[in-house]
Design an enzyme around this catalytic site. Structure first.
Site, PDB file in Angstrom:
ATOM      1  N   ASP A  80       0.844  -1.191   0.000  1.00 38.23           N
ATOM      2  CA  ASP A  80       0.000   0.000   0.000  1.00 38.23           C
ATOM      3  C   ASP A  80       0.880   1.242   0.000  1.00 38.23           C
ATOM      4  OD1 ASP A  80      -1.749   2.104   0.401  1.00 38.23           O
ATOM      5  OD2 ASP A  80      -2.936   1.065   1.926  1.00 38.23           O
ATOM      6  N   HIS A 101       0.310   7.991   3.811  1.00 40.85           N
ATOM      7  CA  HIS A 101       1.039   7.342   4.890  1.00 40.85           C
ATOM      8  C   HIS A 101       2.546   7.608   4.851  1.00 40.85           C
ATOM      9  CE1 HIS A 101      -2.763   5.341   5.482  1.00 40.85           C
ATOM     10  NE2 HIS A 101      -2.723   4.894   4.253  1.00 40.85           N
ATOM     11  N   ILE A 133      -0.423   9.410   8.450  1.00 44.15           N
ATOM     12  CA  ILE A 133      -1.063   8.525   9.409  1.00 44.15           C
ATOM     13  C   ILE A 133      -0.694   7.070   9.103  1.00 44.15           C
ATOM     14  CG2 ILE A 133      -2.972  10.115   9.781  1.00 44.15           C
ATOM     15  CD1 ILE A 133      -4.694   8.291   7.997  1.00 44.15           C
ATOM     16  N   GLY A 177      -4.709   1.860   8.145  1.00 41.12           N
ATOM     17  CA  GLY A 177      -5.680   1.164   8.971  1.00 41.12           C
ATOM     18  C   GLY A 177      -5.400  -0.329   9.052  1.00 41.12           C
TER      19      GLY A 177
END
Length: 280
Positions: A183, A188, A203, A206
């Site tokens: 990903d 991120h 961040i 998830g």
């Protein structure tokens, strides 16, 4: 045109995904495994057989081609809402699967929509089912066609102290490690991109938080044996920043089932509606 409710039932694939021992180790490191988990972080430790974390299917399964069947929507308003995985049998450290993904449901939330996809992945050579995944995606601005709002949840944390609380500190560079499993969303990793998205800095994925939580469940409930976990389902509730400490609260609700949630130091719940089942 907007989202197409008639696309429910549409499929994509089969899509081939392959992995090797290094990929399994990278994934394990990306979700925080370390020197006390050598079955997942090494492939050549004497007397230790390499295992694969039971949450790894989430990076191997969904066929991106399914998104073309949704209709049109604003990608900037798409949020990962829920994730589930069912491991039918433990993954080998090397292998390949063929994955078929279908649109299982599409719910009208008024100003938004919830699209649910389900995937099945079979061994490339034997055609044996290895794992299933379920993903729910919340898409802002995509509702309003008058469709079913979908079922409501009855999940709630038991009104008692957790049977287990497992705490892990994420690394400041955790997202940079996790992105090596596939990903590469700049949300991120790129500070400027993250600020444009409304965050002070990049961040954590998830699914990285999901993987940390899966490790906690694996060790607390299955003795660290990847063959012990069958399913793991959860809802994403709040973002995590690299460096945050995660606390996974686990309640046994049956011989082969547990509820869980994951929270940060300040009490913010970041994963909720958690249900894990074990192989008896």
């Amino acid at each position: 045109m907007p989202l197409d409710p008639d696309a429910v039932g549409a499929t994509s694939g089969p899509r081939r995904s392959a992995w090797n021992r290094k990929d399994c180790i990278l994934y394990a490191l990306g979700v925080g495994a370390g020197p006390d988990e050598l079955a997942f972080t090494t492939e050549n430790t004497k007397g230790v057989e390499q295992q694969v974390l039971p949450t790894m299917p989430v990076v191997l399964s969904t066929d991106p081609g399914i998104f073309k069947r949704f209709g049109t929507f604003d990608w900037a308003k798409l949020v990962h809402a829920e994730q589930g995985v069912e491991v039918v049998r433990p993954l080998p450290p090397e292998g390949a699967v063929l994955t078929t993904t279908r649109i299982a449901d599409m719910f009208d939330k008024g100003k938004a929509a919830l699209v649910v996809t389900e995937s099945e992945s079979v061994d490339e050579n034997s055609a044996e089912l290895l794992f299933r995944t379920r993903t729910a995606l919340f898409i802002g601005g995509a509702g309003g066609w008058g469709g079913d709002r979908g079922p409501s949840t009855s999940w709630s944390a038991p009104d008692r102290r957790p049977d287990h609380t497992v705490s892990y500190e994420t690394r400041p560079d955790q997202a940079l490690l996790y992105r090596l499993s596939g990903d590469r969303n700049p949300l991120h990793s790129d500070p400027a991109f993250a600020r444009r998205a409304g965050f002070e800095r990049p961040i954590l994925h998830g699914l990285c938080t999901y993987g940390f939580t899966g490790r906690a469940l694996l060790h607390a409930l299955a003795g660290g044996d990847s063959a012990g976990m069958r399913t793991m389902d959860a809802r994403f509730a709040s973002p995590v920043l690299p460096g945050d400490v995660l606390h996974v609260d686990i309640w046994r609700t049956g011989e082969d089932q547990a509820y869980f949630q994951t929270r940060k130091d300040d009490g913010t719940v970041v994963l909720t509606n958690g249900v894990c089942t074990l192989n008896g």
